[in-house]
Scaffold this motif. Structure first.
Motif, PDB file in Angstrom:
ATOM      1  N   LYS A 149      -3.232   5.069  -2.055  1.00 34.65           N
ATOM      2  CA  LYS A 149      -4.162   5.771  -1.172  1.00 34.65           C
ATOM      3  C   LYS A 149      -3.741   7.241  -1.102  1.00 34.65           C
ATOM      4  O   LYS A 149      -2.538   7.530  -1.066  1.00 34.65           O
ATOM      5  CB  LYS A 149      -4.076   5.213   0.258  1.00 34.65           C
ATOM      6  N   CYS A 202      -3.509  10.408   1.252  1.00 41.05           N
ATOM      7  CA  CYS A 202      -3.558  10.693   2.690  1.00 41.05           C
ATOM      8  C   CYS A 202      -2.492  11.731   3.029  1.00 41.05           C
ATOM      9  O   CYS A 202      -1.360  11.658   2.549  1.00 41.05           O
ATOM     10  CB  CYS A 202      -3.276   9.405   3.471  1.00 41.05           C
ATOM     11  N   MET A 255      -7.748   5.838   6.483  1.00 42.47           N
ATOM     12  CA  MET A 255      -6.980   5.063   5.509  1.00 42.47           C
ATOM     13  C   MET A 255      -6.607   3.687   6.073  1.00 42.47           C
ATOM     14  O   MET A 255      -6.752   2.665   5.399  1.00 42.47           O
ATOM     15  CB  MET A 255      -5.696   5.812   5.114  1.00 42.47           C
ATOM     16  N   GLU A 277      -9.486   1.348   6.101  1.00 37.78           N
ATOM     17  CA  GLU A 277      -9.756   0.807   4.752  1.00 37.78           C
ATOM     18  C   GLU A 277      -8.778  -0.321   4.420  1.00 37.78           C
ATOM     19  O   GLU A 277      -9.154  -1.340   3.848  1.00 37.78           O
ATOM     20  CB  GLU A 277      -9.579   1.911   3.693  1.00 37.78           C
ATOM     21  N   ILE A 278      -7.522  -0.139   4.791  1.00 41.64           N
ATOM     22  CA  ILE A 278      -6.517  -1.167   4.496  1.00 41.64           C
ATOM     23  C   ILE A 278      -6.847  -2.448   5.268  1.00 41.64           C
ATOM     24  O   ILE A 278      -6.808  -3.553   4.719  1.00 41.64           O
ATOM     25  CB  ILE A 278      -5.100  -0.658   4.841  1.00 41.64           C
ATOM     26  N   THR A 306      -1.687  -1.001  -3.824  1.00 43.02           N
ATOM     27  CA  THR A 306      -2.928  -0.237  -3.669  1.00 43.02           C
ATOM     28  C   THR A 306      -2.574   1.195  -3.281  1.00 43.02           C
ATOM     29  O   THR A 306      -1.991   1.420  -2.219  1.00 43.02           O
ATOM     30  CB  THR A 306      -3.824  -0.865  -2.577  1.00 43.02           C
ATOM     31  N   CYS A 340       0.918   5.592   0.129  1.00 47.65           N
ATOM     32  CA  CYS A 340       0.078   6.781   0.293  1.00 47.65           C
ATOM     33  C   CYS A 340       0.890   8.040   0.041  1.00 47.65           C
ATOM     34  O   CYS A 340       2.110   8.059   0.185  1.00 47.65           O
ATOM     35  CB  CYS A 340      -0.574   6.824   1.677  1.00 47.65           C
ATOM     36  N   TYR A 375       0.873  -1.181   0.000  1.00 51.22           N
ATOM     37  CA  TYR A 375       0.000   0.000   0.000  1.00 51.22           C
ATOM     38  C   TYR A 375       0.905   1.224   0.000  1.00 51.22           C
ATOM     39  O   TYR A 375       1.892   1.259   0.748  1.00 51.22           O
ATOM     40  CB  TYR A 375      -0.887   0.021   1.252  1.00 51.22           C
TER      41      TYR A 375
END
Ligand code: HXC
Length: 300
Positions: free
Chosen positions: A70, A72, A83, A86-87, A68, A45, A43
């Motif tokens: 994100k 933020c 966030m 969601e993860i 993925t 961000c 992930y």
């Protein structure tokens, strides 16, 4: 040469779920690629949605796997909580966090405004804590193990003139690393840090060495015993070693990767002491130009 294939077995990070803050660019992007290639779901961000999305698409196209993206701003604790929730909902607990997002620019300290100090301290000092605290509490609640790597600098040991807010903030995160390793080690949680020397990246160079080239040329290698800047995969390999299986007993350490620069010449910005008013005005204008361009592209 990218040596990661020689150092690590394919699939080393299968099943790992790692969040890299500021993973869209620079060192963060490099570590993201290293983790992805070895099987992790990564992930990333950042504040600029298009940047994290493009990085995710580019690296997945190159290597397969899953990144993925994100959006933020790590200065906002509620945004972090949203966030991270969601993860967690997307596939369960993270196994690792890389605190890579940072802000910095060179300035005479007497020229800094309070807002200028806060702009850096709120990202590096507060934001890194908010992120670590949010994820650490979830790990403890759920009885999961986890590993945190924070990207610092060697100035945490000797300070750095002309980057005082960054030096203070990163020194605080160095102490957070030591303190939480002691406090939360009993939960199976690990906290280590990497202190890179000169690894030229666009974001850092525009603010720390404006007007010089990001390939490390331009005289700066004179202060480095090995006569060259760091190669990105060298940093990524160290992050993988610390994150991967087999290094679990390393906890509470900050490891320099700087070609012995800190030992030899201090590795900080003392050499800027010779600059005069006109040069500082020009530097400030160049940095502001970079900041404005980045800001225009931000989603949050
Ligand atoms: C003096 C400055 C300044 C400068 C900004 N400010 N640049 N003051 N000299 N060159 C002041 C502004 O005037 C303003 O104060 C305040 O800082 C906030 O500016 P903003 O641009 O509104 O801030 P913000 O949008 O929050 O951006 C944060 C930032 C920016 C830190 C200023 O640079 C940023 O987003 N950086 C992220 C990427 C980055 O920095 N990467 C490098 C990391 S390198 P006033 O009072 O005027 O309103 C690193 C270590 C590398 O961390 C180690 C290498 C060895």
């Amino acid at each position: 040469m990218d040596t990661s294939k020689l150092m690590f077995k394919d699939g080393l990070l299968d099943g790992h779920r790692i969040l890299v803050t500021g993973g869209g660019t620079g060192l963060g992007k490099e570590m993201t690629e290293g983790f992805l290639k070895l099987g992790a779901h990564v992930y990333i961000c950042g504040r600029r949605g298009n940047v994290v999305e493009e990085t995710a698409a580019e690296l997945m196209e190159k290597h397969g796997g899953t990144i993925t993206p994100k959006v933020c701003d790590i200065r906002v604790a509620d945004a972090i909580d949203d966030m991270v929730s969601e993860i967690w909902a997307d596939g369960g607990a993270l196994t690792g966090l890389v605190n890579n997002a940072a802000g910095n620019f060179i300035s005479r300290t007497e020229d800094l405004s309070i807002r200028g100090f806060d702009a850096i301290a709120n990202i590096v000092f507060r934001g890194t804590f908010y992120m670590t605290h949010n994820i650490g509490k979830r790990w403890i609640d759920e009885k999961k193990t986890g590993s945190v790597i924070s990207i610092l600098t060697t100035w945490v040991w000797n300070g750095s003139p002309f980057t005082v807010p960054s030096a203070m903030s990163k020194a605080g995160i160095n102490v957070m690393t030591q303190s939480l390793a002691s406090e939360w080690g009993r939960y199976g949680l690990r906290f280590n840090a990497i202190a890179p020397g000169a690894f030229p990246t666009k974001g850092a160079w525009e603010r720390l060495s404006p007007g010089t080239s990001a390939d490390g040329s331009g005289g700066m290698t004179d202060a480095i015993p090995m006569g060259r800047v760091g190669e990105m995969h060298e940093l990524s390999n160290l992050a993988t070693f610390l994150m991967g299986p087999g290094a679990e007993y390393i906890n509470g350490q900050t490891i320099a990767i700087d070609g012995a620069t800190y030992n030899a010449t201090g590795g900080n910005f003392y050499q800027l002491s010779k600059l005069g008013d006109e040069q500082w005005d020009a530097i400030r204008a160049m940095i502001k130009g970079s900041n404005e361009k980045d800001k225009a592209a931000r989603s949050v």
